[in-house]
Write a protein that holds these residues in place. Structure first.
Motif, PDB file in Angstrom:
ATOM      1  N   LEU A   6      -2.586 -38.286 -56.781  1.00 11.67           N
ATOM      2  CA  LEU A   6      -3.051 -38.338 -58.160  1.00 11.67           C
ATOM      3  C   LEU A   6      -1.888 -38.560 -59.128  1.00 11.67           C
ATOM      4  O   LEU A   6      -1.991 -39.367 -60.060  1.00 11.67           O
ATOM      5  N   VAL A   7      -0.779 -37.878 -58.920  1.00 12.66           N
ATOM      6  CA  VAL A   7       0.402 -38.060 -59.773  1.00 12.66           C
ATOM      7  C   VAL A   7       0.887 -39.508 -59.706  1.00 12.66           C
ATOM      8  O   VAL A   7       1.197 -40.121 -60.737  1.00 12.66           O
ATOM      9  N   LEU A   8       0.934 -40.074 -58.505  1.00 13.40           N
ATOM     10  CA  LEU A   8       1.394 -41.451 -58.356  1.00 13.40           C
ATOM     11  C   LEU A   8       0.432 -42.438 -59.012  1.00 13.40           C
ATOM     12  O   LEU A   8       0.863 -43.424 -59.620  1.00 13.40           O
ATOM     13  N   VAL A   9      -0.860 -42.175 -58.909  1.00 16.05           N
ATOM     14  CA  VAL A   9      -1.840 -43.036 -59.572  1.00 16.05           C
ATOM     15  C   VAL A   9      -1.682 -42.947 -61.091  1.00 16.05           C
ATOM     16  O   VAL A   9      -1.764 -43.963 -61.788  1.00 16.05           O
ATOM     17  N   ILE A  10      -1.426 -41.759 -61.602  1.00 17.57           N
ATOM     18  CA  ILE A  10      -1.207 -41.596 -63.042  1.00 17.57           C
ATOM     19  C   ILE A  10       0.038 -42.354 -63.483  1.00 17.57           C
ATOM     20  O   ILE A  10       0.033 -43.036 -64.515  1.00 17.57           O
ATOM     21  N   ILE A  11       1.111 -42.269 -62.710  1.00 16.65           N
ATOM     22  CA  ILE A  11       2.329 -43.021 -63.017  1.00 16.65           C
ATOM     23  C   ILE A  11       2.028 -44.513 -63.058  1.00 16.65           C
ATOM     24  O   ILE A  11       2.466 -45.231 -63.965  1.00 16.65           O
ATOM     25  N   GLY A  12       1.277 -44.987 -62.070  1.00 15.87           N
ATOM     26  CA  GLY A  12       0.911 -46.399 -62.039  1.00 15.87           C
ATOM     27  C   GLY A  12       0.074 -46.799 -63.240  1.00 15.87           C
ATOM     28  O   GLY A  12       0.278 -47.851 -63.846  1.00 15.87           O
ATOM     29  N   ALA A  13      -0.871 -45.949 -63.616  1.00 20.38           N
ATOM     30  CA  ALA A  13      -1.722 -46.245 -64.761  1.00 20.38           C
ATOM     31  C   ALA A  13      -0.914 -46.285 -66.056  1.00 20.38           C
ATOM     32  O   ALA A  13      -1.110 -47.173 -66.900  1.00 20.38           O
ATOM     33  N   LEU A  14      -0.008 -45.340 -66.222  1.00 23.69           N
ATOM     34  CA  LEU A  14       0.839 -45.336 -67.415  1.00 23.69           C
ATOM     35  C   LEU A  14       1.725 -46.577 -67.464  1.00 23.69           C
ATOM     36  O   LEU A  14       1.918 -47.179 -68.528  1.00 23.69           O
ATOM     37  N   ASN A  15       2.253 -46.966 -66.316  1.00 24.40           N
ATOM     38  CA  ASN A  15       3.086 -48.165 -66.257  1.00 24.40           C
ATOM     39  C   ASN A  15       2.272 -49.403 -66.642  1.00 24.40           C
ATOM     40  O   ASN A  15       2.734 -50.243 -67.410  1.00 24.40           O
ATOM     41  N   TRP A  16       1.030 -49.510 -66.120  1.00 19.80           N
ATOM     42  CA  TRP A  16       0.175 -50.650 -66.483  1.00 19.80           C
ATOM     43  C   TRP A  16      -0.172 -50.616 -67.961  1.00 19.80           C
ATOM     44  O   TRP A  16      -0.278 -51.669 -68.608  1.00 19.80           O
ATOM     45  N   LEU A  26       8.167 -50.092 -67.020  1.00 14.94           N
ATOM     46  CA  LEU A  26       9.068 -48.947 -66.886  1.00 14.94           C
ATOM     47  C   LEU A  26       9.609 -48.822 -65.472  1.00 14.94           C
ATOM     48  O   LEU A  26      10.800 -48.558 -65.273  1.00 14.94           O
ATOM     49  N   VAL A  27       8.761 -49.017 -64.467  1.00 14.88           N
ATOM     50  CA  VAL A  27       9.206 -48.895 -63.075  1.00 14.88           C
ATOM     51  C   VAL A  27      10.290 -49.920 -62.768  1.00 14.88           C
ATOM     52  O   VAL A  27      11.326 -49.599 -62.184  1.00 14.88           O
ATOM     53  N   ALA A  28      10.078 -51.163 -63.174  1.00 15.70           N
ATOM     54  CA  ALA A  28      11.071 -52.205 -62.928  1.00 15.70           C
ATOM     55  C   ALA A  28      12.360 -51.915 -63.682  1.00 15.70           C
ATOM     56  O   ALA A  28      13.458 -52.144 -63.158  1.00 15.70           O
ATOM     57  N   THR A  29      12.234 -51.381 -64.888  1.00 12.34           N
ATOM     58  CA  THR A  29      13.418 -51.065 -65.677  1.00 12.34           C
ATOM     59  C   THR A  29      14.241 -49.963 -65.027  1.00 12.34           C
ATOM     60  O   THR A  29      15.467 -50.052 -64.940  1.00 12.34           O
ATOM     61  N   ILE A  30      13.561 -48.924 -64.544  1.00 14.35           N
ATOM     62  CA  ILE A  30      14.284 -47.798 -63.942  1.00 14.35           C
ATOM     63  C   ILE A  30      14.821 -48.139 -62.555  1.00 14.35           C
ATOM     64  O   ILE A  30      15.971 -47.859 -62.241  1.00 14.35           O
ATOM     65  N   PHE A  31      13.995 -48.762 -61.724  1.00 13.96           N
ATOM     66  CA  PHE A  31      14.359 -48.942 -60.327  1.00 13.96           C
ATOM     67  C   PHE A  31      14.772 -50.358 -59.951  1.00 13.96           C
ATOM     68  O   PHE A  31      15.259 -50.578 -58.855  1.00 13.96           O
ATOM     69  N   GLY A  32      14.569 -51.307 -60.847  1.00 11.75           N
ATOM     70  CA  GLY A  32      14.881 -52.677 -60.464  1.00 11.75           C
ATOM     71  C   GLY A  32      15.761 -53.401 -61.452  1.00 11.75           C
ATOM     72  O   GLY A  32      15.889 -54.610 -61.399  1.00 11.75           O
ATOM     73  N   GLY A  33      16.358 -52.673 -62.384  1.00  7.07           N
ATOM     74  CA  GLY A  33      17.226 -53.308 -63.353  1.00  7.07           C
ATOM     75  C   GLY A  33      16.491 -54.242 -64.293  1.00  7.07           C
ATOM     76  O   GLY A  33      17.049 -55.222 -64.759  1.00  7.07           O
ATOM     77  N   GLY A  34      15.217 -53.977 -64.566  1.00 12.38           N
ATOM     78  CA  GLY A  34      14.443 -54.796 -65.483  1.00 12.38           C
ATOM     79  C   GLY A  34      13.694 -55.923 -64.811  1.00 12.38           C
ATOM     80  O   GLY A  34      13.018 -56.697 -65.454  1.00 12.38           O
ATOM     81  N   SER A  35      13.802 -56.007 -63.498  1.00 11.35           N
ATOM     82  CA  SER A  35      13.133 -57.078 -62.766  1.00 11.35           C
ATOM     83  C   SER A  35      12.195 -56.494 -61.724  1.00 11.35           C
ATOM     84  O   SER A  35      12.536 -55.538 -61.032  1.00 11.35           O
ATOM     85  N   ALA A  41      12.084 -51.022 -56.937  1.00 13.33           N
ATOM     86  CA  ALA A  41      10.858 -51.190 -57.717  1.00 13.33           C
ATOM     87  C   ALA A  41       9.701 -51.587 -56.809  1.00 13.33           C
ATOM     88  O   ALA A  41       8.590 -51.066 -56.939  1.00 13.33           O
ATOM     89  N   ARG A  42       9.945 -52.467 -55.867  1.00 11.88           N
ATOM     90  CA  ARG A  42       8.891 -52.891 -54.941  1.00 11.88           C
ATOM     91  C   ARG A  42       8.439 -51.727 -54.070  1.00 11.88           C
ATOM     92  O   ARG A  42       7.252 -51.610 -53.752  1.00 11.88           O
ATOM     93  N   ILE A  43       9.366 -50.863 -53.679  1.00 13.43           N
ATOM     94  CA  ILE A  43       9.005 -49.674 -52.895  1.00 13.43           C
ATOM     95  C   ILE A  43       8.101 -48.764 -53.723  1.00 13.43           C
ATOM     96  O   ILE A  43       7.080 -48.279 -53.230  1.00 13.43           O
ATOM     97  N   ILE A  44       8.455 -48.544 -54.992  1.00 14.51           N
ATOM     98  CA  ILE A  44       7.651 -47.703 -55.865  1.00 14.51           C
ATOM     99  C   ILE A  44       6.262 -48.300 -56.043  1.00 14.51           C
ATOM    100  O   ILE A  44       5.246 -47.600 -55.958  1.00 14.51           O
ATOM    101  N   TYR A  45       6.185 -49.621 -56.277  1.00 11.87           N
ATOM    102  CA  TYR A  45       4.883 -50.279 -56.417  1.00 11.87           C
ATOM    103  C   TYR A  45       4.049 -50.090 -55.156  1.00 11.87           C
ATOM    104  O   TYR A  45       2.839 -49.849 -55.229  1.00 11.87           O
TER     105      TYR A  45
END
Length: 65
Positions: A6-16, A26-35, A41-45
């Motif tokens: 549920l926490v991960l789904v919420i993170i995904g929803a907030l990112n979308w 936000l995920v790409a910015t934090i984990f992928g340098g903006g890409s 970032a791909r692992i997090i997705y």
């Protein structure tokens, strides 16, 4: 396991939401340098996607907490 999913789904929803409103990933910015091509970032997705699949089971769970 349910709460983690549920926490991960919420993170995904907030990112979308951020992507939709501000074109800011936000995920790409934090984990992928903006890409979105960054490995982390791909692992997090992927993990968030798996959490979404797990969360589908909540729709059919007759033992609601």
């Amino acid at each position: 396991m349910k709460k983690l999913a549920l926490v991960l789904v919420i993170i995904g929803a907030l990112n979308w939401g951020l992507i939709g409103l501000f074109q800011f990933d936000l995920v790409a910015t934090i984990f992928g340098g903006g890409s979105q091509e960054g490995v982390f970032a791909r692992i997090i997705y992927t993990v968030v996607g798996i959490a979404g699949l797990i969360s589908i089971a909540f729709l059919f769970d007759s033992n609601r907490d």
